[in-house]
Design an enzyme around this catalytic site. Structure first.
Site, PDB file in Angstrom:
ATOM      1  N   LYS A 202       1.074  -1.321  -0.071  1.00 52.26           N
ATOM      2  CA  LYS A 202       0.086  -0.046   0.118  1.00 52.26           C
ATOM      3  C   LYS A 202       1.090   1.124  -0.020  1.00 52.26           C
ATOM      4  CE  LYS A 202      -3.645   2.314   2.526  1.00 52.26           C
ATOM      5  NZ  LYS A 202      -4.702   2.304   3.682  1.00 52.26           N
ATOM      6  N   ARG A 212     -10.653   9.810   2.170  1.00 55.66           N
ATOM      7  CA  ARG A 212     -10.466  10.312   3.470  1.00 55.66           C
ATOM      8  C   ARG A 212     -11.720  11.558   3.576  1.00 55.66           C
ATOM      9  NH1 ARG A 212      -4.046  11.059   3.123  1.00 55.66           N
ATOM     10  NH2 ARG A 212      -3.481   8.802   2.944  1.00 55.66           N
ATOM     11  N   LYS A 225       1.500  10.072   5.771  1.00 49.15           N
ATOM     12  CA  LYS A 225       1.495   8.500   6.005  1.00 49.15           C
ATOM     13  C   LYS A 225       2.609   7.915   5.718  1.00 49.15           C
ATOM     14  CE  LYS A 225      -3.527   8.035   6.642  1.00 49.15           C
ATOM     15  NZ  LYS A 225      -5.040   7.008   6.696  1.00 49.15           N
ATOM     16  N   LYS A 256      -2.181  -1.511  -3.713  1.00 51.65           N
ATOM     17  CA  LYS A 256      -2.820  -0.282  -3.671  1.00 51.65           C
ATOM     18  C   LYS A 256      -2.142   1.065  -3.682  1.00 51.65           C
ATOM     19  CE  LYS A 256      -5.976   1.882  -0.395  1.00 51.65           C
ATOM     20  NZ  LYS A 256      -6.471   2.048   0.997  1.00 51.65           N
ATOM     21  N   SER A 282     -10.428   5.630  -4.280  1.00 50.77           N
ATOM     22  CA  SER A 282     -11.314   6.715  -4.704  1.00 50.77           C
ATOM     23  C   SER A 282     -10.931   7.789  -5.701  1.00 50.77           C
ATOM     24  CB  SER A 282     -11.465   7.432  -3.235  1.00 50.77           C
ATOM     25  OG  SER A 282     -10.268   7.726  -2.909  1.00 50.77           O
ATOM     26  N   TYR A 321     -15.291   0.923  -6.672  1.00 53.92           N
ATOM     27  CA  TYR A 321     -16.688   1.744  -6.201  1.00 53.92           C
ATOM     28  C   TYR A 321     -17.541   1.474  -7.579  1.00 53.92           C
ATOM     29  CZ  TYR A 321     -13.806   3.509  -2.649  1.00 53.92           C
ATOM     30  OH  TYR A 321     -12.834   3.670  -1.628  1.00 53.92           O
TER      31      TYR A 321
HETATM   32  C1  PBG Z   1      -7.302   3.767   5.624  1.00 50.92           C
HETATM   33  C2  PBG Z   1      -7.714   3.250   4.289  1.00 50.92           C
HETATM   34  C3  PBG Z   1      -7.495   4.171   3.194  1.00 50.92           C
HETATM   35  C4  PBG Z   1      -8.096   3.733   2.161  1.00 50.92           C
HETATM   36  C5  PBG Z   1      -8.812   2.441   2.581  1.00 50.92           C
HETATM   37  N1  PBG Z   1      -8.471   2.212   3.822  1.00 50.92           N
HETATM   38  C6  PBG Z   1      -6.985   5.523   3.128  1.00 50.92           C
HETATM   39  C7  PBG Z   1      -5.684   5.939   3.650  1.00 50.92           C
HETATM   40  O1  PBG Z   1      -4.914   5.011   3.797  1.00 50.92           O
HETATM   41  O2  PBG Z   1      -5.528   7.311   3.809  1.00 50.92           O
HETATM   42  C8  PBG Z   1      -8.325   4.266   0.816  1.00 50.92           C
HETATM   43  C9  PBG Z   1      -9.365   3.748  -0.237  1.00 50.92           C
HETATM   44  C10 PBG Z   1      -9.664   4.542  -1.244  1.00 50.92           C
HETATM   45  O3  PBG Z   1      -8.976   5.678  -1.732  1.00 50.92           O
HETATM   46  O4  PBG Z   1     -10.581   4.411  -2.137  1.00 50.92           O
HETATM   47  N2  PBG Z   1      -6.748   2.781   6.539  1.00 50.92           N
END
Ligand code: PBG
Length: 332
Positions: A202, A212, A225, A256, A282, A321
């Site tokens: 990730k 978010r 992060k 991801k 997203s 989605y």
């Molecule tokens: C957080 C989490 C995130 C997503 C899924 N779980 C965001 C992040 O790490 O800030 C993102 C999914 C998306 O953007 O569709 N634990």
């Protein structure tokens, strides 16, 4: 093995593209509704479907409407739903205790889906960000996201999700050692059949912005992060993470975001041959929808093309989605 191609005109590759029937015969990859995990946002209240402005077409649903959504997904042939809670800001704390409340939103939504459609698989997210006043996936001590104390909390969170009846737990937090800790805690608590789909590779990505917003973490997040999510410049590190998570007991792994990281999907599948998933996140959804809404792209076409790309890259499935919209077209 290198494919042999005879010289022109013995080989005219356009012969294989001449008609729809011939193109269908030689098509290498397929996309079906069974490839999808549908991420769904849940919130408090009753009878609410609240649009998320940065994700056109996506809503936050109150828990009472989640059973209906699951029935629709099941009817479309979508095998799994992944739940994400929009937690009341008043419940966000430094100790993140709401994360393992047996009656938190995520756990209530899990029970509602299992009651409405026992056959659909429920996946949940393990990470502290929806419950954390700091917006981070782990505990923050003196500005540092601490690892081991976070893992202890993730174990409590995962056990409460398993108690609620989830089929698949998706640790998205990127702490070290969490897969091993979760696996042994699940074994110890009699949840030996709960699957772990590790968000193994990730990346610290700009493409999570709309998510978010959707879970109400945008305002809360201080800093970024990058001390736990991956540097977008790295590939070998992804393989090390995936191998480590598989050795610790992950059943499936995820890359991801999706579209900008198809090279990672391909390498992961080739090296480990494990069930491999990509999360079309997203921001990927938002950019395709925004262009389609402006008439700049054919929305349906790019949706299906983007999803097929994951199959071509070696993925077994996709969190997207677009799941209901794509399933509707593919199934019909
Ligand atoms: C957080 C989490 C995130 C997503 C899924 N779980 C965001 C992040 O790490 O800030 C993102 C999914 C998306 O953007 O569709 N634990």
């Amino acid at each position: 093995m290198k494919p042999t191609v005879a010289a022109f005109p013995a080989t005219r590759l356009r012969r294989l593209r001449r008609t729809p029937a011939i193109r269908a015969l030689v098509q290498e990859n397929t996309l079906t509704p069974a490839d999808f995990i549908w991420p769904v946002f849940v919130r408090e209240g009753e009878g609410i479907e609240e649009p998320i402005p940065s994700m056109p077409g996506v809503v936050r649903r109150s828990v009472d409407l989640i059973g209906q959504a699951a029935r629709e997904a099941h009817a479309l042939g979508i095998p799994a739903i992944c739940l994400f809670p929009y937690t009341d800001p008043a419940l966000k704390t430094e100790d993140c205790a709401e994360a393992w409340n047996p009656d938190n939103l995520s756990n209530r939504a899990t029970r509602a889906i299992k009651e409405a459609v026992p056959d659909i698989a429920v996946m949940t997210d393990v990470a502290l960000d929806p419950y954390n006043i700091n917006g981070h996936d782990g505990f923050v001590e003196d500005g540092v996201i601490v690892n081991d104390r976070t893992v202890e909390a993730l174990v409590k969170q995962a056990l409460s999700q398993a108690e609620a009846g989830v089929d698949i737990i998706g640790p998205s937090d990127m702490m070290d050692g969490r897969i091993g800790a979760l696996r042994s805690a699940l074994e110890g608590a009699g949840h030996q059949d709960v699957l772990l789909l590790s968000y193994a590779a990730k990346y610290a990505s700009g493409f999570y912005g709309p998510f978010r917003d959707a879970v109400g973490a945008s305002g809360a997040l201080k800093g970024d992060k990058s001390t736990y999510q991956m540097n977008p410049a790295n590939t070998d590190e992804a393989l090390r993470l995936i191998e480590r998570d598989l050795q610790e007991g992950a059943d499936m792994i995820m890359v991801k975001p999706g579209m900008p990281y198809l090279d990672i999907c391909r390498r992961a599948k080739e090296v480990f041959a494990a069930p491999t998933f990509a999360y079309q996140v997203s921001g990927e959804y938002a950019m395709l929808q925004a262009a389609a809404q402006n008439g700049w792209l054919d929305g349906e076409k790019v949706m299906l093309e983007s999803l097929m790309a994951f199959k071509r890259a070696g993925c077994d499935g996709i969190l997207t989605y677009f799941a209901p919209a794509a399933a509707e077209i593919l199934g019909g």
